[in-house]
Motif scaffolding. Structure first.
Motif, PDB file in Angstrom:
ATOM      1  N   THR A  49     -28.465  -7.864  -4.316  1.00  0.00           N
ATOM      2  CA  THR A  49     -29.241  -7.916  -3.003  1.00  0.00           C
ATOM      3  C   THR A  49     -29.534  -9.203  -2.536  1.00  0.00           C
ATOM      4  N   ASN A  50     -29.779  -9.221  -1.205  1.00  0.00           N
ATOM      5  CA  ASN A  50     -30.200 -10.900  -0.788  1.00  0.00           C
ATOM      6  C   ASN A  50     -28.923 -11.879  -0.643  1.00  0.00           C
ATOM      7  N   ILE A  51     -27.483 -11.361  -0.935  1.00  0.00           N
ATOM      8  CA  ILE A  51     -26.492 -12.157  -0.965  1.00  0.00           C
ATOM      9  C   ILE A  51     -25.727 -12.216   0.305  1.00  0.00           C
ATOM     10  N   THR A  52     -25.104 -13.308   0.978  1.00  0.00           N
ATOM     11  CA  THR A  52     -24.450 -12.929   2.322  1.00  0.00           C
ATOM     12  C   THR A  52     -22.980 -12.683   1.879  1.00  0.00           C
ATOM     13  N   ASP A  53     -22.215 -12.403   2.910  1.00  0.00           N
ATOM     14  CA  ASP A  53     -20.773 -12.034   2.474  1.00  0.00           C
ATOM     15  C   ASP A  53     -20.180 -13.449   2.268  1.00  0.00           C
ATOM     16  N   ALA A  54     -20.631 -14.423   3.096  1.00  0.00           N
ATOM     17  CA  ALA A  54     -20.137 -15.817   2.939  1.00  0.00           C
ATOM     18  C   ALA A  54     -20.210 -16.362   1.531  1.00  0.00           C
ATOM     19  N   VAL A  55     -21.438 -16.364   0.976  1.00  0.00           N
ATOM     20  CA  VAL A  55     -21.540 -16.834  -0.477  1.00  0.00           C
ATOM     21  C   VAL A  55     -21.040 -15.818  -1.461  1.00  0.00           C
TER      22      VAL A  55
END
Length: 124
Positions: A49-55
């Motif tokens: 949770t709370n991770i972006t696609d880019a990261v």
């Protein structure tokens, strides 16, 4: 442009280890894959949770370059891509578990939250 202070050939092996599984997301990705096995990108993102696609994409790329995670593409429609730990990736899990147990002992003293449980899958 950023220039490294130390040349890679004179770094301590600990620095290599921390580079590979350190940071906010790398150890979490390794632990989720260790606990849940092979996952598709969307399943992995849901667990983190709370991770972006880019990261997530950048972290997976770095872990694949370090040969900790393997990416498998299937020639299907719709396309299917799965991620799993390599032997090298599985070998770091006991180390991460030890770090989690050590940190958990000191977090409890400070009144911090409990471990997510993902990294401790083998000790249950």
């Amino acid at each position: 442009m950023y220039k490294k202070k130390m040349q890679e050939d004179i770094r301590c092996p600990l620095e290599y280890g921390l580079e590979v599984f350190g940071g906010k997301w790398n150890s979490r990705i390794l632990c989720v894959l260790a606990g849940m096995g092979t996952l598709r990108y969307s399943e992995l993102r849901k667990e983190l949770t709370n991770i972006t696609d880019a990261v997530l994409a950048a972290a997976l790329k770095k872990l694949m370059e370090a040969q900790m995670v393997e990416r498998r593409s299937y020639n299907e429609i719709p396309p299917r891509v799965e991620y799993t730990l390599t032997e090298k990736g599985r070998s770091v899990i006991p180390i991460l578990q030890s770090i989690c147990r050590w940190a958990g002992a000191f977090q409890k003293e400070a009144g911090a939250v409990q471990c997510c449980g993902k990294c401790d899958y083998q000790t249950k």
